[in-house]
Structures are given as structure tokens and as C-alpha cells.
Design a protein around this motif. Structure first.
Motif, PDB file in Angstrom:
ATOM      1  N   UNK A  15     -44.927  50.386 -26.984  1.00 34.78           N
ATOM      2  CA  UNK A  15     -44.033  51.443 -27.442  1.00 34.78           C
ATOM      3  C   UNK A  15     -42.712  51.440 -26.680  1.00 34.78           C
ATOM      4  N   UNK A  16     -42.755  50.983 -25.430  1.00 37.39           N
ATOM      5  CA  UNK A  16     -41.538  50.938 -24.612  1.00 37.39           C
ATOM      6  C   UNK A  16     -40.805  49.605 -24.746  1.00 37.39           C
ATOM      7  N   UNK A  17     -41.474  48.599 -25.310  1.00 35.73           N
ATOM      8  CA  UNK A  17     -40.902  47.254 -25.342  1.00 35.73           C
ATOM      9  C   UNK A  17     -40.208  46.945 -26.668  1.00 35.73           C
ATOM     10  N   UNK A  18     -40.824  47.322 -27.786  1.00 37.10           N
ATOM     11  CA  UNK A  18     -40.234  47.024 -29.098  1.00 37.10           C
ATOM     12  C   UNK A  18     -39.004  47.905 -29.328  1.00 37.10           C
ATOM     13  N   UNK A  19     -37.968  47.308 -29.866  1.00 37.44           N
ATOM     14  CA  UNK A  19     -36.732  48.048 -30.153  1.00 37.44           C
ATOM     15  C   UNK A  19     -37.033  49.194 -31.131  1.00 37.44           C
ATOM     16  N   UNK A  20     -36.893  50.468 -30.698  1.00 33.44           N
ATOM     17  CA  UNK A  20     -37.294  51.595 -31.550  1.00 33.44           C
ATOM     18  C   UNK A  20     -36.432  51.758 -32.795  1.00 33.44           C
ATOM     19  N   UNK A  21     -35.206  51.241 -32.782  1.00 29.35           N
ATOM     20  CA  UNK A  21     -34.358  51.356 -33.972  1.00 29.35           C
ATOM     21  C   UNK A  21     -34.836  50.439 -35.097  1.00 29.35           C
ATOM     22  N   UNK A  22     -35.651  49.435 -34.734  1.00 27.47           N
ATOM     23  CA  UNK A  22     -36.186  48.514 -35.733  1.00 27.47           C
ATOM     24  C   UNK A  22     -37.563  48.946 -36.201  1.00 27.47           C
TER      25      UNK A  22
ATOM     26  N   UNK B 268     -37.818  46.752 -17.063  1.00 24.54           N
ATOM     27  CA  UNK B 268     -38.609  45.681 -16.454  1.00 24.54           C
ATOM     28  C   UNK B 268     -40.097  45.914 -16.674  1.00 24.54           C
ATOM     29  N   UNK B 269     -40.767  44.882 -17.159  1.00 26.28           N
ATOM     30  CA  UNK B 269     -42.229  44.854 -17.179  1.00 26.28           C
ATOM     31  C   UNK B 269     -42.646  44.027 -15.969  1.00 26.28           C
ATOM     32  N   UNK B 270     -43.106  44.717 -14.924  1.00 28.93           N
ATOM     33  CA  UNK B 270     -43.451  44.043 -13.671  1.00 28.93           C
ATOM     34  C   UNK B 270     -44.960  43.869 -13.595  1.00 28.93           C
ATOM     35  N   UNK B 271     -45.396  42.630 -13.387  1.00 33.86           N
ATOM     36  CA  UNK B 271     -46.822  42.318 -13.252  1.00 33.86           C
ATOM     37  C   UNK B 271     -47.099  41.918 -11.816  1.00 33.86           C
ATOM     38  N   UNK B 272     -47.963  42.679 -11.169  1.00 33.56           N
ATOM     39  CA  UNK B 272     -48.409  42.361  -9.815  1.00 33.56           C
ATOM     40  C   UNK B 272     -49.701  41.560  -9.942  1.00 33.56           C
ATOM     41  N   UNK B 273     -49.572  40.250  -9.891  1.00 35.66           N
ATOM     42  CA  UNK B 273     -50.723  39.399 -10.198  1.00 35.66           C
ATOM     43  C   UNK B 273     -51.810  39.475  -9.134  1.00 35.66           C
ATOM     44  N   UNK B 274     -51.448  39.878  -7.912  1.00 35.23           N
ATOM     45  CA  UNK B 274     -52.456  39.973  -6.869  1.00 35.23           C
ATOM     46  C   UNK B 274     -53.421  41.129  -7.070  1.00 35.23           C
TER      47      UNK B 274
ATOM     48  N   UNK C  99     -34.383  43.626 -21.580  1.00 35.58           N
ATOM     49  CA  UNK C  99     -35.728  43.818 -21.042  1.00 35.58           C
ATOM     50  C   UNK C  99     -36.215  42.544 -20.368  1.00 35.58           C
ATOM     51  N   UNK C 100     -36.689  42.678 -19.131  1.00 40.94           N
ATOM     52  CA  UNK C 100     -37.139  41.532 -18.349  1.00 40.94           C
ATOM     53  C   UNK C 100     -38.634  41.615 -18.087  1.00 40.94           C
ATOM     54  N   UNK C 101     -39.270  40.461 -18.046  1.00 44.49           N
ATOM     55  CA  UNK C 101     -40.640  40.335 -17.546  1.00 44.49           C
ATOM     56  C   UNK C 101     -40.557  39.700 -16.167  1.00 44.49           C
ATOM     57  N   UNK C 102     -41.132  40.358 -15.184  1.00 45.11           N
ATOM     58  CA  UNK C 102     -41.114  39.864 -13.804  1.00 45.11           C
ATOM     59  C   UNK C 102     -42.555  39.767 -13.325  1.00 45.11           C
ATOM     60  N   UNK C 103     -42.919  38.614 -12.794  1.00 43.80           N
ATOM     61  CA  UNK C 103     -44.273  38.396 -12.274  1.00 43.80           C
ATOM     62  C   UNK C 103     -44.164  38.002 -10.811  1.00 43.80           C
ATOM     63  N   UNK C 104     -44.896  38.693  -9.981  1.00 48.14           N
ATOM     64  CA  UNK C 104     -44.907  38.361  -8.561  1.00 48.14           C
ATOM     65  C   UNK C 104     -46.210  38.859  -7.960  1.00 48.14           C
TER      66      UNK C 104
ATOM     67  N   UNK D   2     -44.310  49.375 -16.063  1.00 45.77           N
ATOM     68  CA  UNK D   2     -43.092  49.323 -16.873  1.00 45.77           C
ATOM     69  C   UNK D   2     -42.097  50.267 -16.221  1.00 45.77           C
ATOM     70  N   UNK D   3     -40.941  49.708 -15.811  1.00 48.19           N
ATOM     71  CA  UNK D   3     -39.942  50.475 -15.078  1.00 48.19           C
ATOM     72  C   UNK D   3     -38.665  50.605 -15.887  1.00 48.19           C
ATOM     73  N   UNK D   4     -38.100  51.785 -15.831  1.00 52.84           N
ATOM     74  CA  UNK D   4     -36.826  52.058 -16.478  1.00 52.84           C
ATOM     75  C   UNK D   4     -35.898  52.643 -15.424  1.00 52.84           C
ATOM     76  N   UNK D   5     -34.849  51.875 -15.072  1.00 54.26           N
ATOM     77  CA  UNK D   5     -33.926  52.276 -14.003  1.00 54.26           C
ATOM     78  C   UNK D   5     -34.667  52.594 -12.711  1.00 54.26           C
ATOM     79  N   UNK D   6     -35.650  51.755 -12.383  1.00 53.95           N
ATOM     80  CA  UNK D   6     -36.395  51.900 -11.144  1.00 53.95           C
ATOM     81  C   UNK D   6     -37.516  52.920 -11.176  1.00 53.95           C
TER      82      UNK D   6
END
Length: 546
Positions: free
Chosen positions: A475-482, A309-315, A506-511, A321-325
Motif C-alpha cells: 500500500x505504501x509502495x505502489x503509486x496511489x494515483x495509478x 525507503x524499504x529497508x531490510x535488515x537481513x540479520x 522509492x529505494x530498496x536498501x538491504x544491509x 518502510x521509512x518515510x523521511x526517516x
């Protein structure tokens, strides 16, 4: 007839025969039989008559559970009925509102079974508990209000519970308390916020935070009669372990003051400043509201979105960037025109494009580009702008720009599109994310911190966010095998437009979160400059009771 003619009859058999006689003549169900049966519940659910709305809205799923192999009576004669009403009455410990749950109605319904009642009335009470339990469980896991109530223009997938799954898990749990522990969002941030909320309620019960009198700055080593109150206030924040009557601001206190600066969003310092005092004097009720709202927003996010998850805290202009929490990367992200950016969304990141082409909005064409097109369209074309009609590129001078006005060119938008490859005028920067619902969210490269920490480009979508210096997160978002991680800067330096797929799932979450947990597990409190918390609090308070 006497004992000589009947022979010896054991006492237990006498009592059994008397009980059979009583049951044979009893038309109604008394307290001894108030536990009901599955057959009675199934019979009531099978009747065509409408049941109370709390049951009717999930009737098919409730029927499926009570007709399943895992079916059992959940509430009648069970300890969990009292445990449920207690959980509802103390719902604020879960960041919920006790007034949203009619625990008194359920308690009264249980009491009604103490008198003579029929099987249908007993079954009705079982279903009443089940219906209200499912509302409580849904609020606990999926949230009390829909995000779309607050953000009609944004997209957040609808999160809800599966009725049969919730009831089956309840039936298999040791208690309602263990069900709540297992069913609540399995998120480390959520658990930490819940623990902090309990501490805040204890402080509220004891009269609130210790009030600090405003005064001059207080530095490490200084002496002041305000120091004991400051110590007590930092103990309440769990930043100091114990209080003291000493009026000296010693090293331990100065370190705790530095932690308080960090917690409340200021530059870390051991000095007590007026800004810090104001933050420490914010009432505990407001801090409770912030934490409860943060827990509500976490509930909106479906479980399956939590692995990557790419979490954006807009406030707070931050991303994680979270991986398994677990937080892997932190950085800065800025909402485009934040006073109008009400984005609240979760969507899939599909790819990243290096040096993306910008589809130029016709508002920009009419207000910024039109004078240049009217003067010299060839010069505009030399800067990279080009025109497409129904997918085919056509000369930029194919439209009568000299006769056009900002309003008249609007009629061309369904037939023509203007594009600009990567350039200084292209606001997307060196890279941009491709998302499953692009119209709901736009993520692009932002090279520098915007002036006054506020970014606004009216020609980008109102749901756009600029990621500041985001090579590391790429680096964490692009598929490394590609594409290997270490080659990203070199590839971007070539200047060609190319798209790479993102990692699967991979999810983008904005809150907006005005309280959140940092990478080190530290709880931080922010601000609410655009009244996001106020909007959510109003929606929660306005929810009708069930």
C-alpha cells in the motif's frame, strides 16, 4: 640628529617605523607572520610539483575551493585547527577510530611554525590540515570502507563527499563541532546510536558492565541476593532510573526486565532467564563494536536515498518502510539461503508485478524438470511451462529433451528461455518487485513463515528476499494515483498478471544491522550468526593509516 631637528615624533609612529625596518630586512617568516595568506596557498597549488598524497588525491577540488570567492585560510592561526585535532583524537565518539587520523602529525606541523619558516612551508601546513580534514569528513559522512570490499557481488552506490561543499560548509560553520553535527548522517537512527555509544564508552571507562552470576530463573516478587546487581546492570542499560539495595524483584524491576528481554531479542517476560543473563553479560566492548558498525553501515547510504525507503535488515529477518526517516510499517523479510546471502545493496524500486512470471533457471530445468520433459513434455506444458526462442514462443517439445542431460542443456541457455506463469510451482508467489538492478536484488512474496525461520530455494538468486505477508507494505509502495491502496487484495485475487509503477524516488536498501532502532525509538541488539560484524570489523582494523 635629535628631537630638536626632527620635531615631535609620536611613540606609535616610532614603533611603526622600527617594525618596517625589521620587516624589510627579514628574509624568512617568523611566528608573528605564521598565519600565511591565500596567495601563498594558491601559489603552492599552482606549482607542478607533487604535493603529499593526502592533498594530491583531491588536488583539483582543493584548488577549486582556494580559488573560489568563498576561499579563506581555514587552519593557520584559527581555533578550528586545534578543534580538528581534538575531534580526531576523540573520534571514537563518532564511531570512528582515532588511530586512523594522524592528529599528532598535525600538532607537530603547527609547532614547526613557531620557528623561522618560509611562505611555502606555511602554505604546506594549511594544505596538510585541509587534506586530513577531508579524509575525516569523508569517513564521518560516507564511511571508512567501501561496501564492495566486503560484498564484491552486491551493489551499493558509491557514497562520497563533495570537497568544495565540505570546505565551504566548514568555512561557514561556527566551529568544527557544529560542522560535525550538521555534516554527519541526518538520520534519527544514527543520532540515537551515537548517543547510546557515548553511554557505552562511559560504562567502559568505569570498568564495564556489572557482571551477573548465572543462576536459577528469577520471577517478579521473588527475593535474591543477586537483585542489587541486576538493578545496577539495568541502570547501566538506562532501563531503570536508580539503583537500590533491596533484594526484592518488585514490579518496577520486573518491568525493566521485560524491556531488557525486548532489547536483546527475546520474548517479553518479567522473569530473569539464563538467556537474558548471558545477553546482559556480553562485554561492553562487543556492544561498542555493534553500535560503531551500525553507524558505519548507515554512512554507506547516500542522503538522497532516505526520503522513501524499504529497508531490510537481513540479520534479523525484518523490514522497515521509512518515510523521511520515520518508520511507517514493520514486518518480516527472509534472506534466501542466508548463509550464502551476502547482499548489501541500495537500488530503485520501479514497479510491482502481481502474479509474476518466473524465468526458470536452467539449473532447475536440468535437475528438476528434465525427467518430466523426457517423459511427457505435453504434460509439462499443460502445467504452464513454456519456451521462448529469441523473444518468440515456441513449442516446449522443440528441444530434444530425450537426448539431453543436465549438463548438455546448458548450451541452450543463450538461445532458449523457459518460463512459468503464476502457479504453485512458481516460487515468486503472488507478487514480485521490479528493481533497477534486478540481478543484484530480488524481492518476492512469501506467504508463510519458513520452517526454522530459515528460507532457502537454490533456484532463486542468492540475492533474493521473501517479504512475509506484505500486502500492507504494498500500500505504501505502489503509486496511489495509478492504483488505490484499498484495492490491492481484490486485484490480486483476480489472478491476472499486471504491473503497477512504484512511487517516485522509492529505494530498496538491504544491509545487516546487529543493533537498530525500532519504531518506538527503542534500541534493540541482535545477533551475528553469519559473522557480518566480524567481517566489517576486520576490514576496518586492516585499513592502512593515511
Amino acid at each position: 640628529m635629535n628631537g630638536a631637528t626632527l620635531g615631535f615624533v609620536p611613540n606609535w609612529l616610532t614603533y611603526f617605523l622600527l617594525l618596517l625596518a625589521v620587516l624589510a630586512t627579514a628574509p624568512l617568516m617568523g611566528p608573528a607572520q605564521a598565519n600565511g595568506s591565500l596567495d601563498d596557498v594558491r601559489w603552492l597549488l599552482a606549482k607542478p610539483d607533487r604535493l603529499p598524497l593526502i592533498v594530491e588525491k583531491r588536488r583539483n577540488d582543493i584548488t577549486a575551493f582556494y580559488n573560489s570567492e568563498q576561499a579563506q585560510i581555514l587552519w593557520l592561526g584559527q581555533e578550528r585547527s586545534g578543534a580538528l585535532t581534538t575531534a580526531m583524537e576523540t573520534a571514537r565518539s563518532e564511531g570512528l577510530r582515532p588511530e586512523d587520523y594522524p592528529y599528532e602529525v598535525l600538532i607537530e606541523a603547527t609547532r614547526s611554525l613557531q620557528g623561522p619558516v618560509g611562505p611555502s612551508e606555511v602554505a604546506w601546513v594549511e594544505l596538510l590540515y585541509t587534506g586530513h580534514f577531508l579524509d575525516f569528513a569523508n569517513d564521518l559522512r560516507a564511511g571508512r570502507v567501501s561496501p564492495r570490499v566486503l560484498y564484491p557481488d552486491a551493489y551499493m552506490p558509491h557514497n562520497s563527499i563533495e570537497t568544495v561543499d565540505a570546505l565551504t560548509r566548514l568555512a561557514g560553520s561556527d566551529s568544527v563541532a557544529s560542522f560535525i553535527t550538521d555534516f554527519q548522517p541526518q538520520d534519527d537512527t544514527y543520532r540515537r546510536l551515537k548517543s547510546h555509544l557515548a553511554r557505552l564508552y562511559d560504562i567502559q571507562a568505569n570498568g564495564g558492565f556489572t557482571y551477573l552470576e548465572p543462576g536459577e530463573d528469577l520471577s517478579a516478587g521473588a527475593t535474591s541476593d543477586q537483585v542489587p546487581s541486576l538493578r545496577q546492570r539495568l541502570v547501566e542499560d538506562n532501563l531503570l532510573g536508580e539503583t537500590s539495595d533491596s533484594d526484592v524483584c518488585d514490579k518496577r524491576l520486573a518491568f525493566a526486565v521485560g524491556q531488557a528481554h525486548y532489547r536483546y531479542g527475546f520474548d517479553v517476560s518479567g522473569d530473569v532467564t539464563p538467556e537474558l543473563v548471558r545477553a546482559l553479560n556480553i562485554p561492553v566492548d562487543r556492544r561498542i563494536e555493534q553500535v560503531s558498525n551500525a553507524m558505519e553501515r548507515i554512512r554507506w547510504i547516500p542522503n538522497e536515498y532516505s526520503r522513501l525507503q524499504l529497508f531490510i535488515n537481513k540479520g534479523e529477518n525484518e523490514y522497515l518502510f521509512l518515510e523521511n526517516g520515520r518508520v511507517i510499517q514493520e514486518g518480516r523479510a527472509y534472506a534466501n539461503c542466508p548463509d550464502r546471502n551476502y547482499t548489501n545493496t541500495a537500488t530503485t524500486i520501479e514497479a510491482v508485478t502481481f502474479h509474476p512470471t518466473w524465468q526458470v533457471p536452467f539449473e532447475y530445468v536440468g535437475q528438476e524438470l528434465l525427467p518430466r520433459l523426457q517423459s511427457d513434455p505435453e504434460q509439462v506444458a499443460s502445467e504452464g511451462y513454456y519456451l521462448r526462442r529469441k523473444g518468440a514462443e515456441v513449442p516446449l517439445n522443440a528441444l530434444p529433451w530425450k537426448q539431453a542431460s543436465p549438463r548438455s542443456i546448458e548450451r541452450f541457455k543463450d538461445e532458449f528461455s523457459v518460463y512459468l506463469p503464476s502457479s504453485e510451482e512458481n516460487p515468486l508467489g503472488r507478487y514480485a518487485y521490479r528493481l533497477r538492478r534486478e540481478q543484484r536484488l530480488s524481492l518476492f512474496d512469501l506467504e508463510d513463515v519458513p520452517e526454522s525461520e530459515t528460507y532457502c530455494n537454490p533456484y532463486l538468486p542468492k540475492t533474493a528476499f521473501g517479504i512475509l505477508d506484505g500486502f500492507k507494505v504494498l500500500e505504501h509502495i505502489i503509486e496511489p494515483r495509478v492504483f488505490p491502496r484499498e484495492g490491492i487484495p481484490d486485484r490480486i485475487s483476480r489472478g491476472d498478471t499486471i504491473t503497477f509503477p512504484a512511487r517516485g524516488g522509492l529505494m530498496a536498501v538491504v544491509s545487516h544491522q546487529s543493533v537498530w532502532v525500532q519504531r518506538q525509538g527503542i534500541i534493540r541488539f541482535g545477533h551475528d550468526p553469519y559473522l557480518e560484524d566480524a567481517r566489517l570489523t576486520a576490514a576496518l582494523a586492516g585499513r592502512p593509516k593515511p
